[in-house]
Design a protein around this motif. Structure first.
Motif, PDB file in Angstrom:
ATOM      1  N   MET A  22      34.575  56.147  45.631  1.00 51.41           N
ATOM      2  CA  MET A  22      35.125  55.074  44.887  1.00 51.41           C
ATOM      3  C   MET A  22      36.099  55.574  43.825  1.00 51.41           C
ATOM      4  O   MET A  22      37.035  54.870  43.504  1.00 51.41           O
ATOM      5  N   ARG A  23      35.835  56.716  43.395  1.00 52.39           N
ATOM      6  CA  ARG A  23      36.706  57.262  42.399  1.00 52.39           C
ATOM      7  C   ARG A  23      38.069  57.624  42.945  1.00 52.39           C
ATOM      8  O   ARG A  23      39.057  57.510  42.236  1.00 52.39           O
ATOM      9  N   ARG A  24      38.106  57.988  44.134  1.00 53.29           N
ATOM     10  CA  ARG A  24      39.341  58.466  44.710  1.00 53.29           C
ATOM     11  C   ARG A  24      40.338  57.317  44.834  1.00 53.29           C
ATOM     12  O   ARG A  24      41.519  57.489  44.527  1.00 53.29           O
ATOM     13  N   TRP A  25      39.943  56.213  45.340  1.00 48.95           N
ATOM     14  CA  TRP A  25      40.879  55.098  45.504  1.00 48.95           C
ATOM     15  C   TRP A  25      41.312  54.526  44.143  1.00 48.95           C
ATOM     16  O   TRP A  25      42.369  53.915  44.000  1.00 48.95           O
TER      17      TRP A  25
ATOM     18  N   TRP B 184      42.114  56.366  41.534  1.00 53.07           N
ATOM     19  CA  TRP B 184      43.263  57.190  41.142  1.00 53.07           C
ATOM     20  C   TRP B 184      44.505  56.766  41.911  1.00 53.07           C
ATOM     21  O   TRP B 184      45.606  56.718  41.341  1.00 53.07           O
ATOM     22  N   TYR B 185      44.359  56.442  43.167  1.00 52.27           N
ATOM     23  CA  TYR B 185      45.496  55.981  43.959  1.00 52.27           C
ATOM     24  C   TYR B 185      46.017  54.640  43.425  1.00 52.27           C
ATOM     25  O   TYR B 185      47.222  54.422  43.349  1.00 52.27           O
ATOM     26  N   LEU B 186      45.103  53.781  43.087  1.00 49.19           N
ATOM     27  CA  LEU B 186      45.507  52.478  42.537  1.00 49.19           C
ATOM     28  C   LEU B 186      46.231  52.660  41.201  1.00 49.19           C
ATOM     29  O   LEU B 186      47.258  52.023  40.936  1.00 49.19           O
ATOM     30  N   LEU B 187      45.695  53.536  40.370  1.00 54.27           N
ATOM     31  CA  LEU B 187      46.343  53.822  39.085  1.00 54.27           C
ATOM     32  C   LEU B 187      47.709  54.444  39.285  1.00 54.27           C
ATOM     33  O   LEU B 187      48.679  54.071  38.593  1.00 54.27           O
ATOM     34  N   ALA B 188      47.871  55.330  40.212  1.00 58.73           N
ATOM     35  CA  ALA B 188      49.171  55.958  40.507  1.00 58.73           C
ATOM     36  C   ALA B 188      50.147  54.925  41.047  1.00 58.73           C
ATOM     37  O   ALA B 188      51.344  54.921  40.698  1.00 58.73           O
ATOM     38  N   LEU B 189      49.651  54.012  41.896  1.00 59.81           N
ATOM     39  CA  LEU B 189      50.498  52.961  42.451  1.00 59.81           C
ATOM     40  C   LEU B 189      50.985  52.005  41.350  1.00 59.81           C
ATOM     41  O   LEU B 189      52.163  51.628  41.320  1.00 59.81           O
ATOM     42  N   ILE B 190      50.107  51.662  40.444  1.00 61.01           N
ATOM     43  CA  ILE B 190      50.507  50.786  39.324  1.00 61.01           C
ATOM     44  C   ILE B 190      51.537  51.498  38.445  1.00 61.01           C
ATOM     45  O   ILE B 190      52.528  50.898  38.006  1.00 61.01           O
TER      46      ILE B 190
END
Length: 140
Positions: free
Chosen positions: A1-4, A6-12
């Motif tokens: 859950m943590r991994r996605w 970080w991806y969401l934060l990077a995408l934002i």
């Protein structure tokens, strides 16, 4: 859950950077349009000034070519004669006032300078009436 996460934060973050870049580009384009409009306005005013300078130059040439009368002083209008009667009346009034002043001064001088012959006797009798001793020549 943590991994996605970080991806969401990077995408934002990438989306925010893209939106900020687009806003900066849009404001840059707006400023560029304003500068272009100002340059066009400046060039139009420059052309208008050049045209006016040419017209002024032509007018100066025409003015300097035109014959002009020689410079001279303007004609002095004839002065109407001032009436003389106020001056004559003033002189007459001054003479009459001077005459009256001198007559007044002459009339007062003899009274002030010529003492009457009886005045010393009157003075002595007044003094004796007030209790003073009689003058030395009148003791009796």
């Amino acid at each position: 859950m943590r991994r996605w996460l970080w991806y969401l934060l990077a995408l934002i973050l990438v989306g925010l950077l893209a939106w900020g870049g687009y806003a900066a580009y849009a404001s840059y384009q707006g400023l560029r349009a304003k500068v272009a409009a100002l340059e066009a306005r400046l060039s139009a005013q420059e052309e208008a000034l050049k045209g006016l300078a040419e017209r002024v130059g032509k007018l100066e040439e025409e003015v300097f070519k035109a014959p002009t009368p020689p410079l001279s002083l303007p004609e002095v209008p004839e002065a109407g004669g001032a009436p003389v009667w106020p001056y004559a009346v003033g002189v007459v009034v001054a003479a009459v006032l001077l005459y009256l002043l001198l007559r007044l001064l002459r009339g007062q001088e003899p009274k002030a300078q010529a003492p009457s012959p009886a005045s010393p006797d009157l003075e002595a009798s007044r003094m004796t009436d007030e209790g003073a001793p009689p003058p030395p020549g009148e003791r009796g």
